[in-house]
Design a protein around this motif. Structure first.
Motif, PDB file in Angstrom:
ATOM      1  N   PRO A  63       0.766  -1.343   0.093  1.00 18.06           N
ATOM      2  CA  PRO A  63      -0.083   0.039   0.060  1.00 18.06           C
ATOM      3  C   PRO A  63       1.096   1.159  -0.068  1.00 18.06           C
ATOM      4  CG  PRO A  63      -0.970  -1.419   1.687  1.00 18.06           C
ATOM      5  CD  PRO A  63       0.581  -2.175   1.158  1.00 18.06           C
ATOM      6  N   THR A  66       1.909   1.793  -3.770  1.00 20.93           N
ATOM      7  CA  THR A  66       0.701   2.135  -4.430  1.00 20.93           C
ATOM      8  C   THR A  66       0.096   3.580  -4.282  1.00 20.93           C
ATOM      9  OG1 THR A  66       0.339  -0.301  -4.170  1.00 20.93           O
ATOM     10  CG2 THR A  66      -1.560   0.957  -5.043  1.00 20.93           C
ATOM     11  N   ARG A  67       0.020   3.789  -3.171  1.00 21.64           N
ATOM     12  CA  ARG A  67      -0.421   5.119  -2.593  1.00 21.64           C
ATOM     13  C   ARG A  67       0.419   6.196  -3.448  1.00 21.64           C
ATOM     14  NH1 ARG A  67      -4.656   8.079  -1.229  1.00 21.64           N
ATOM     15  NH2 ARG A  67      -3.981  10.288  -1.177  1.00 21.64           N
ATOM     16  N   ASN A  69       2.770   5.971  -5.791  1.00 18.75           N
ATOM     17  CA  ASN A  69       2.637   5.858  -7.175  1.00 18.75           C
ATOM     18  C   ASN A  69       1.359   6.708  -7.614  1.00 18.75           C
ATOM     19  OD1 ASN A  69       5.058   4.643  -7.707  1.00 18.75           O
ATOM     20  ND2 ASN A  69       4.243   2.597  -7.717  1.00 18.75           N
ATOM     21  N   ALA A  70       0.311   6.474  -7.086  1.00 23.96           N
ATOM     22  CA  ALA A  70      -0.858   6.999  -7.299  1.00 23.96           C
ATOM     23  C   ALA A  70      -0.751   8.457  -7.317  1.00 23.96           C
ATOM     24  CB  ALA A  70      -2.069   6.595  -6.560  1.00 23.96           C
TER      25      ALA A  70
END
Lengths: 423, 256
Positions: A63, A66-67, A69-70
């Motif tokens: 996570p 992912t966060r 990169n988002a």
């Protein structure tokens, strides 16, 4: 039943809209200091006097990435400061991290080797070291009487560790050596930073050499006196405290509870030595600012705060990770710090010390690099496959990773021109 | 048989409670004590853990929105599937299941990017939308089988007695399937309550209790794992306890 739900829905909708508007705290997005007690201590003791409101949020690497990169992809972010291991940063695109060379570090004297690692191969300071740790051995004092004759606990060899484990297994009726081979255990670091350097003076070049075969044979022998539950152990402090294991290898932060809870029952000592010395490696966590940070000035102030000597000492108390700046440690440090600190000093000061560096330059291949060692362990030790055949097989995977990433050799491997070759 | 099932469910919960009420030394000791020493230090730690009350609130709100949305969207879909014949019905049923075929870690990145761009990011409502998507297949399929279990003749009888389609539904069918609706609501609630990955990527300020605690718990010392587990499990148990009479009536046990 219908009406209360309606009301609740209205309330919650309103609440979710209202709460989403405000907030200007600097968000400290970290993969470290995750255990609840550590994150609590980070908030209460380390960040409370940072001079600004900081929201410390630890999370799993999945996570976390992912966060991040988002936010990078969306071009708009809430994360102010990143805290992660060296390996997490190397797998990122350095362009996404802000240059930290302008941060005013004041009087803090930051470790030069680590600062250089933080450049990530660019000309800018992509991350600054935050804290460091290493892996050591810990033992229950009950185990000491089974030490083989003539063995010095502060200068053990792998052979002595094996006969010690054998003695313990015979005395206790069950294997009492413990190894963190569980799903969240850090077993690959043992092979990369301890076993290979101690037997081959290399990690990559001599991955499949005859010396490496000997190393794996030794480890297989050690495994026969290792608690078979080890494939389920990830934090050796638990098994040390419960008595399932008397002697164990692990990360200093993952042994700390044993020392802190029963300081009189446990001792720490250096990792064993092999034919090519006493291999060991550091763990380095760093802090960085993503390009999408909402308030870079505040984030840089927070970086400076994290590297102040007094903050570094507070961090040590909170997380059992050691300072990366020059500090004088006060006398009243927790037991784990005193006990493991002494063992680390003995290990790095030993005559046959063979310190390695963290894998560098692997980029997004870092996970696969670790997997090569984990796979070799599972095939050789757990599945009992032929060592030579497994190493020849895994060598191809390792070769491909090195060529793809183009990473040059790092210590203890001899320097290379271009990608580190697997010989 | 009943006894085995009771032990199956209650024993872990009991051990969880015993261990959360024990001192750290007792937790790692073996053999285990069967009666707790009522040491509340571990639980007190969580009571003082900053952000935990807010996370608990977020969890309840997100789970409630998820529950309501998945019923509001799922029940009509289930009704349509059971009562009407339309083209692509089979495909539609498979498609509903397909939403569960993609793992969340795969969906989370594009979702997070979209949420950040649309402003849904870090809102409980946004997270509830994702959880609703996870819960929908269950609520559609559960309500589908519920509606199919109620003879269409009952509705037709209501129509002949002067009800229109909506009245027949609210006065005849709905009371009959209420327990089933509750069951699927409980399901939605629990799915939302237990979900970690999307919650930890899509929310920061408004983290749910599970996202807030679970990633930290698996690396925490044993006694705090138990106490944290207790903190995570209790609210969900209380919720299920509160709606139990609707569940009981579904299984034909008298309303209490």
């Amino acid at each position: 039943m219908k009406n209360p739900i309606k009301t609740l829905l209205m309330v919650s909708l309103t609440a979710s809209i209202v709460t989403s508007v405000t907030q200007a705290d600097t968000l400290f997005w970290s993969t470290q200091a995750k255990p609840v007690e550590e994150s609590q201590a980070m908030r209460d003791q380390v960040l409370a006097n940072a001079g600004q409101a900081v929201d410390y949020q630890p999370s799993d690497p999945g996570p976390w990435l992912t966060r991040l990169n988002a936010e990078l992809e969306a071009g708009k972010g809430t994360i102010g400061l990143l805290g992660a291991l060296h390996g997490d940063f190397t797998s990122m695109n350095p362009d996404n991290l802000v240059d930290l060379s302008s941060v005013d570090l004041g009087s803090a004297d930051v470790n030069k080797t680590f600062t250089d690692l933080g450049m990530l191969g660019t000309s800018e300071q992509k991350y600054l070291p935050w804290m460091q740790a290493t892996y050591i051995m810990a033992a229950n004092k009950k185990a000491l009487e089974h030490l083989p004759d003539g063995a010095d606990i502060n200068a053990l060899s792998y052979d002595q560790l094996i006969s010690w484990s054998k003695n313990m297994a015979e005395a206790a009726g069950e294997p009492k050596f413990g190894f963190p081979a569980g799903p969240k255990g850090l077993k690959h670091r043992f092979f990369q930073g301890y076993l290979y350097p101690s037997y081959t003076n290399s990690v990559v070049r001599k991955f499949a050499s005859d010396e490496a075969v000997v190393a794996w044979e030794k480890f297989r022998e050690l495994w026969s006196y290792t608690n078979p539950g080890s494939t389920n152990f990830s934090f050796m402090q638990e098994q040390l405290l419960s008595g399932d294991v008397w002697v164990a290898f692990d990360h200093t932060a993952r042994l700390a509870n044993a020392f802190n809870q029963q300081p009189d029952d446990f001792i720490a000592f250096p990792a064993p030595a092999g034919p090519t010395g006493r291999g060991f490696m550091p763990v380095i966590a760093g802090i960085a600012i993503p390009a999408t940070a909402p308030d870079q000035v505040a984030a840089k102030e927070l970086v400076a705060h994290m590297l102040k000597p007094e903050t570094q000492i507070a961090t040590l108390r909170a997380t059992n990770f050691f300072p990366v700046v020059d500090v004088e440690l006060p006398a009243d440090m927790p037991a784990a710090v005193r006990i493991s600190g002494a063992a680390i000093a003995t290990m790095s000061g030993s005559a046959d010390a063979n310190p390695g560096l963290l894998p560098a330059g692997l980029g997004d291949q870092g996970g696969k690099f670790n997997q090569v060692f984990v796979d070799s362990f599972e095939r050789i030790v757990l599945a009992k496959q032929d060592i030579r055949a497994v190493l020849d097989d895994q060598k191809k995977a390792l070769q491909a990773i090195m060529e793809k990433s183009g990473a040059p050799c790092w210590a203890p491997d001899a320097p290379s021109e271009g990608a580190c070759p697997v010989e | 048989m009943t006894l085995i099932l009771c032990v199956w469910v209650l024993l872990p919960i009991y051990l969880l409670i015993v261990n959360s009420l024990s001192t750290p030394e007792e937790v790692i000791a073996f053999p285990k004590r069967f009666f707790p020493s009522f040491n509340v230090a571990s639980l007190e730690f969580f009571a003082g853990f900053s952000g935990i009350v807010k996370a608990l609130q977020s969890s309840i709100i997100v789970a409630t929105i998820t529950m309501v949305l998945s019923i509001l969207i799922g029940a009509p879909a289930g009704y349509a599937l059971s009562r009407f014949e339309f083209r692509g019905k089979t495909t539609f049923r498979v498609l509903i299941l397909m939403t569960r075929a993609f793992p969340l870690p795969l969906l989370a990145l594009p979702l997070a990017i979209m949420f950040i761009r649309t402003g849904l990011d870090d809102t409980m409502f946004g997270l509830a939308l994702v959880h609703t998507m996870l819960a929908l297949p269950f609520s559609v399929l559960i309500t589908f089988s519920l509606f199919s279990g109620i003879p269409i003749e009952l509705e037709e009888a209501a129509w002949t007695l002067g009800c229109n389609r909506v009245q027949a539904f609210t006065k005849v069918v709905f009371p009959l399937i209420l327990p089933g609706i509750t069951a699927s609501a409980v399901f939605a609630f629990v799915i939302s309550w237990n979900e970690v990955f999307a919650a930890s990527v899509l929310t920061i300020e408004n983290r749910t209790l599970t996202a807030f605690l679970l990633q930290s718990l698996d690396v925490s010392p044993m006694h705090l794992k138990f106490a944290g587990g207790f903190v995570l499990v209790m609210p969900a148990l209380i919720f299920i306890f509160a709606v139990r009479k609707y569940l009981f009536s579904m299984w034909g046990i008298a309303n209490r």
